[in-house]
Design an enzyme around this catalytic site. Structure first.
Site, PDB file in Angstrom:
ATOM      1  N   ASN A  59     -37.002 -13.124 -50.010  1.00 23.40           N
ATOM      2  CA  ASN A  59     -38.438 -13.302 -49.870  1.00 23.40           C
ATOM      3  C   ASN A  59     -38.803 -14.529 -49.046  1.00 23.40           C
ATOM      4  OD1 ASN A  59     -40.540 -11.530 -51.064  1.00 23.40           O
ATOM      5  ND2 ASN A  59     -39.110 -11.526 -52.781  1.00 23.40           N
ATOM      6  N   ASN A  76     -35.973  -4.869 -59.416  1.00 19.76           N
ATOM      7  CA  ASN A  76     -37.340  -4.561 -58.991  1.00 19.76           C
ATOM      8  C   ASN A  76     -37.772  -3.145 -59.365  1.00 19.76           C
ATOM      9  OD1 ASN A  76     -36.281  -2.771 -57.132  1.00 19.76           O
ATOM     10  ND2 ASN A  76     -36.252  -4.280 -55.484  1.00 19.76           N
ATOM     11  N   CYS A  88     -42.610 -13.502 -60.799  1.00 20.67           N
ATOM     12  CA  CYS A  88     -41.642 -12.666 -60.082  1.00 20.67           C
ATOM     13  C   CYS A  88     -42.132 -12.677 -58.648  1.00 20.67           C
ATOM     14  CB  CYS A  88     -41.572 -11.271 -60.679  1.00 20.67           C
ATOM     15  SG  CYS A  88     -43.167 -10.519 -61.047  1.00 20.67           S
ATOM     16  N   ASP A 112     -45.139 -10.569 -57.289  1.00 18.80           N
ATOM     17  CA  ASP A 112     -46.597 -10.575 -57.390  1.00 18.80           C
ATOM     18  C   ASP A 112     -47.069 -11.019 -58.764  1.00 18.80           C
ATOM     19  OD1 ASP A 112     -47.358  -9.677 -54.766  1.00 18.80           O
ATOM     20  OD2 ASP A 112     -46.414  -7.770 -55.303  1.00 18.80           O
ATOM     21  N   GLY A 113     -46.159 -11.008 -59.721  1.00 18.60           N
ATOM     22  CA  GLY A 113     -46.534 -11.475 -61.050  1.00 18.60           C
ATOM     23  C   GLY A 113     -47.302 -10.448 -61.858  1.00 18.60           C
ATOM     24  N   TRP A 114     -47.111  -9.153 -61.545  1.00 19.81           N
ATOM     25  CA  TRP A 114     -47.792  -8.173 -62.389  1.00 19.81           C
ATOM     26  C   TRP A 114     -46.842  -7.135 -62.977  1.00 19.81           C
ATOM     27  CZ3 TRP A 114     -51.037  -7.749 -57.457  1.00 19.81           C
ATOM     28  CH2 TRP A 114     -50.353  -7.051 -56.448  1.00 19.81           C
TER      29      TRP A 114
END
Lengths: 536, 652
Positions: free
Chosen positions: B250, B275, B338, B340-342
């Protein structure tokens, strides 16, 4: 030889005991002829661990400097460590354990010395007998009789003195049939299905051999068994290939041409050494500490234990289906007729017969189908999963049966009158016991050694009021229906209560069982006091 | 409706999964929201309802002599296998179903046409049932360390975050805005859980846009502020739930992870949860194993292993344990993210909450937790659950994994959870069914725009109204298992395959008797008896007072050992039939037992109609037929309820 000859050091102080689910503790170790005793010497606590030496499957010793550690691996799958100061003491203790834990002489074993105050040797030994079993099933008396042809064990050393056979077969005929069956185990009745009058018989393989020998008397006996019916089934617990191969060594199977009214069904069940190795692999997998999921699942699969559970349950299901739904009698055998044969006849009876699902009924079933029927306990259970000794006759068939019963209990949690605790207790007792029930390999051997006169009976002991309470299933709701277990892989599970018994994980599940028991007791009390107050 | 090319097909067969030779013939109807199969048996009303929004895939196989097979996979893991006589008809049904199961706009979703009989006032109360602010005040917030920030009121700072957010008292608006600009989708670090015992907090965010060397002063100040709002601790954890390699990759895209040198007093930790794509494939593989027809034990275990599913479940639980321990045992705050954090962040934060706080192990608590960490923080339900036609790469069973983690914990701690497995399964069903508005949309802003509160119903109040169905009879608020931090074992042997969810509709695989239902019956009766006894005692006291005590001969007190509330044996009579032990050797139709008493048990009234099947594997009950006379715990208000297979479940 006296036990004391094997004990060079009887007591060692300042030993540290490390065992699962407990913090380490320091105390004294003491070795006697049959036990290892550890007593905690901490202030205010008096914890003792009393271990039957017979329960020890393997030990490992590690000496470092002037002290040593003995790792004790038990047949109930517990692993203990003793840190012993003094190298010589450590070696002496280890030596005593090694020798005393596998004494061969049955009459030197602990059951012959065990004398609890609340049991008397004059109590009845065992729950039933073939005679009593026969007399209880009135419906049998028309067409079946009790034969005492084996009263001197001359026909079949592994059978009890009395067996149930078709009325139209006389003892002379039985003598001839016995010669045609391996180990003399001629077909005898083991279950009568009241709902439709069909029966299960069991035997060993016929000795047809390479040149397809026949035995008219054997054919007659089988014909007499299905008298009045168009056909019967033979469930052979070997694959048809294995059965064919058995002919090369004198064994064989019932050919279609000689037994025209019988339909043979082959189911390959694992036995003997392969089963023992399966247990060893499974226990090894459960002890793996790598915390790797793939590795665990692959080891679990590789052990094949659950596959054996699946096969046993589905073969028993097949047997029960033949009797209960297809309405035909069945003869069961493999080769010797002392292992997988007993396994599936036991499970089939549990599936079909509500009487076998009570606490007494289940114990009586085990007594009939394993103890009296001549399962060679001494050979099969000499060692368990940890032993480094070379495998001889060991095989955990009885344990596999208990596991299958556990699976049935999981699927029908209200249908069995006994609890998981009973199955766990039996799994221990069969390998190391204070009682004489699982000693020896046959009725004959037990008689010769005076087991019934000189030891106590486990089954009787399990039915004492306190024990009865503890081993009963609080949720028991008798049902007359057959209980058909599911054999889908998704329906079968690892028996955590046994294989992971010494982990924290299992303790939480035990707490839940305790909670269930309390709920039912609480409700029972209320219902009773309510009934009382209604009556006043 | 324009998408229904063929409203009715006759002579359709519905195959039984376990033994395909056994099938039922009937008529297939297509409606706007459901497909309905009605069996052609005189006097029997056997119907199978398939809710279109639950349809995951429709597969038309090539025609055979007996017709054209149509296989419908549902998101609740039910599989329907129909055979339609003519290929042309099958083609039409196939196309219609493809369209109907893939709504192109929100307006087509079932929740907008689902109209149970409630008035507007009741509907409003439905939505007021859960109040997240109440949960934060239960945690003791706001207080001197954490404040409610109005900064995202109009979703200006982060359009995927909720409007109400808690931030450290010392975090000023410029710091928050600055930090949000340095985080993917503006998802700046904000509070998820606060432990009032020791002031440690769980915070969540998305990844920082650090690339190879970028820094952001405000972001560093933000973390500093979080650290300072835990006065007893001199450092905090930053947990990146991704595998390290993914995080490094990333960086090349200008994103990445926190550099320990730039942030004061953080301990950085990778956790390695895979993921969404890996998870999607893993579940797919596992489901293939579940659908195998009579697999051997080895097939099953090998398949389970190679799917990797349980490994992923373990990874999520391991991460939750790490965070829960940091908070409860070390008293250290944790920032979790992580990408996007969702997804992973939602999983890990909510698992940690279940472990940490007994409240989240209650019925209401779990609803609050899902509402907080999943719904409000913008888990993209529409995308992940494929509510409408969209990118298949966005679909992933992330929420399934959370529910499964909770289930795995329930298996380890049978007395610690107020709710039962049925509760989790019902939530799972409705996350996908689109019957309620709760899980529509990808974030709070979208939900407000859609007017879901006004136009749809809330699952939570439905579940609460029917809580009797979801109570675990073994739950004891004062049990030692229930207190404080749960310490589960994560040895691989503690993880089980969740048959109850993934093979939910294969009734033959499930235990034929339910301990839980039995205990619930006992519990109910215990309560009644207590009341009865109290009133008897009162009466006796009264009698004694009035006429003096007269000795009454005591009859032997007996009572029936079964609780009367327990309907005995109904499940046994219906579902308990032999399995396929025979490998097909007994090919003739099963013999009637010679003596009739093997089916003696009286059939409960509402199941009578299928009594003729009691000897043929109880197949009606197994394949999830909507038995309309049964009480349906899923939806009493809708007589035509697709999910009333639940009824068979609860009757068992």
């Amino acid at each position: 030889m006296e036990f004391s000859d094997h004990i060079k050091t009887a007591n060692v102080e300042d030993v540290v005991l490390r065992q699962p689910l407990h913090p380490p503790s320091r105390g004294t170790v003491c070795i006697t002829g049959h036990h290892l005793l550890f007593s905690d010497r901490e202030e205010g606590s008096s914890r003792q661990v009393l271990l039957l030496l017979r329960n020890i499957d393997a030990i490992e010793k590690r000496i470092s400097g002037s002290s040593g550690t003995i790792t004790i691996k038990c047949k109930d799958l517990r692993v203990l460590h003793l840190d012993i100061p003094g190298m010589e003491q450590c070696l002496n203790i280890a030596h005593s354990i090694e020798t005393l834990s596998c004494l061969d002489s049955v009459s030197e074993m602990y059951p012959f010395f065990y004398r609890p105050p609340d049991l008397s040797l004059h109590n009845q030994w065992g729950l039933s007998s073939p005679e009593k079993h026969y007399s209880q099933i009135k419906e049998l008396h028309d067409k079946w009789r009790l034969s005492t042809v084996n009263s001197d064990y001359s026909l079949c050393p592994s059978y009890p003195p009395a067996v149930i056979v078709p009325k139209s077969t006389d003892d002379d005929l039985l003598k001839k049939v016995a010669k045609f069956r391996q180990g003399g185990r001629f077909p005898v009745l083991c279950y009568y299905h009241r709902k439709n009058g069909m029966v299960i018989m069991r035997s060993s393989q016929p000795l047809t051999g390479a040149n397809r020998k026949r035995c008219r008397e054997d054919e007659h006996l089988l014909q007499a068994m299905i008298d009045g019916s168009d056909k019967g089934y033979i469930i052979d617990t070997r694959s048809s290939q294995q059965a064919q191969q058995a002919r090369m060594t004198g064994g064989g199977f019932e050919s279609k041409s000689s037994y025209s009214h019988w339909k043979r069904l082959h189911r390959q069940m694992e036995r003997g050494k392969a089963l023992q190795e399966s247990l060893i692999k499974l226990v090894e997998a459960c002890g793996d500490e790598s915390h790797n999921m793939d590795r665990w699942l692959s080891k679990l699969e590789n052990s094949k234990w659950l596959s054996h559970v699946q096969t046993a349950l589905s073969t028993a299901g097949l047997l029960a289906e033949c009797v209960e739904r297809d309405g035909h009698s069945v003869l069961v055998h493999g080769s010797e007729g002392t292992d997988s044969t007993l396994l599936i006849s036991t499970l089939a009876q549990l599936i079909m017969d509500p009487c076998c699902r009570t606490l007494e009924g289940f114990l009586a079933l085990l007594e009939r189908e394993w103890v009296q029927a001549g399962h060679p306990f001494q050979q099969r259970c000499a060692h368990s999963a940890y032993s480094h000794a070379r495998l001889q006759q060991e095989s955990p068939v009885f344990l596999l049966m208990l596991d299958c019963v556990w699976q049935v209990w999981r699927q029908f949690p209200l249908a069995l009158g006994f609890s998981e605790a009973l199955l766990l207790r039996l799994a221990n007792e069969v390998y190391a016991s204070n009682y004489g029930t699982f000693l020896c390999n046959s009725h004959q051997e037990r008689c010769a050694l005076g087991v019934t006169e000189n030891t106590h009976c486990l089954f009787q002991a399990l039915l004492r009021p306190m024990e009865r309470d503890y081993y009963s299933n609080p949720l028991y709701e008798p049902t007359e229906l057959a209980i058909w277990p599911s054999v889908h892989p998704q329906s079968l599970q690892l028996w955590r209560g046994f294989f992971l018994r010494w982990t924290e994980h299992t303790r939480q599940l035990e707490e839940a069982q305790e909670e269930i028991r309390n709920m039912v007791i609480e409700w029972g009390k209320l219902a009773l006091s309510d009934a009382l107050s209604m009556n006043t | 409706m324009e998408h229904i090319r063929l409203p009715k097909v006759e002579n359709v067969r519905l195959l039984d999964k376990v033994s395909p030779r056994r099938s039922r013939v009937g008529t297939f109807y297509l409606t706007a929201t459901h497909s309905i199969f009605v069996e052609d048996v005189a006097g029997v009303r056997n119907e199978t309802w398939v809710l279109h929004s639950l349809v995951c895939s429709v597969e038309k196989q090539s025609a055979t002599a007996s017709g054209c097979p149509l296989i419908i996979h549902c998101k609740n893991f039910q599989v329907h296998h129909f055979v339609i006589p003519l290929e042309r008809e099958c083609h039409d049904v196939h196309l219609s179903l493809l369209r109907l199961s893939q709504p192109e706009s929100y307006e087509e979703l079932y929740c907008f046409s689902y109209k149970p009989n409630v008035n507007d006032e009741e509907k409003r109360q439905e939505w007021d049932f859960l109040d997240l602010k109440a949960d934060y005040s239960r945690m003791g917030l706001p207080n001197s360390l954490w404040k409610l920030s109005p900064i995202n009121q109009h979703y200006k700072v982060s359009d995927t975050y909720p409007a109400d957010l808690f931030v450290p008292e010392s975090a000023s608006p410029p710091v928050i805005v600055g930090s949000s600009k340095f985080r993917s989708r503006g998802r700046f670090p904000t509070l998820s859980y606060y432990s009032k015992e020791n002031h440690a907090a769980i915070c969540r965010s998305s990844q920082p846009l650090s690339g190879f060397s970028a820094r952001c002063l405000e972001d560093e100040q933000m973390l500093e502020a979080i650290l300072r709002s835990n006065p007893r601790s001199d450092f905090m954890y930053v947990v990146d739930t991704r595998p390290k390699l993914n995080a490094i990759a990333n960086r090349a895209a200008g994103k990445g992870y926190e550099n320990e040198d730039n942030y004061s007093n953080i301990k950085f930790q990778f956790i390695g949860i895979e993921n969404i794509h890996v998870m999607r494939n893993s579940q797919q593989k596992m489901l293939e194993v579940c659908e195998l027809r009579s697999p051997s034990m080895s097939n099953f275990l090998e398949g389970l292993e190679s799917s990797g599913w349980l490994k992923h479940i373990k990874a999520v639980l391991d991460a939750g344990i790490f965070i829960a321990k940091a908070v409860a045992e070390e008293g250290v705050s944790v920032l979790v993210h992580c990408s996007d954090g969702w997804d992973r962040t939602a999983q890990v934060c909510s698992v940690a909450c279940v472990l940490l706080d007994p409240y989240y192990r209650t019925l209401r608590g779990l609803m609050v937790l899902i509402e907080k960490d999943w719904v409000s923080f913008g888990h993209k339900f529409t995308h992940r659950c494929n509510h409408q036609v969209g990118d298949p790469k966005e679909v992933s069973p992330i929420i399934d994994q959370f529910l499964e983690c909770v289930w795995q914990l329930m298996e380890q701690f049978p007395c610690a959870f107020e709710f039962n497995e049925r509760f989790l399964i019902t939530i799972h069903s409705h996350i996908y069914s689109c019957q309620y508005g709760n899980f529509i949309g990808n974030n709070q802003r979208e939900r407000i725009e859609l007017g879901l509160r006004e136009r749809t119903h809330s699952l939570w109040s439905y579940l609460w109204t029917n809580q009797a169905d979801y109570i675990n009879p073994l739950y004891r608020p004062n049990h030692s298992q229930t207190q404080g931090l749960l310490r589960p074992s994560t040895a691989p042997y503690c993880f089980k395959f969740w048959r109850g969810l993934y093979n939910r509709f294969d009734r033959g695989m499930h235990p034929r008797q339910s301990v839980e239902d039995y205990l619930s019956a006992i519990q109910e009766e215990t309560q009644q008896l207590e009341e009865q006894l109290a009133s008897h005692k009162q009466k006796i006291a009264q009698l004694e007072k009035e006429q003096g005590w007269r000795s009454v001969t005591q009859k032997a007190a007996t009572f029936d050992k079964s609780p009367t509330a327990w309907v005995r044996g109904n499940d046994l009579a219906l579902a308990n039939t032999p399995q396929d032990y025979t490998g097909g050797f007994i090919t003739s139709s099963p013999c009637q037992p010679k003596a009739p008493d093997s089916s003696l048990i009286l059939l409960p009234k509402d199941l009578n109609q299928s009594s003729e099947t009691s000897l043929s594997n109880g197949s009606d009950q197994e394949s999830g037929i909507a038995d309309l006379s049964c009480r349906s715990p899923l939806s009493e208000d809708s007589p035509r309820d697709p999910d009333s297979d639940e009824a068979a479940y609860s009757a068992a």
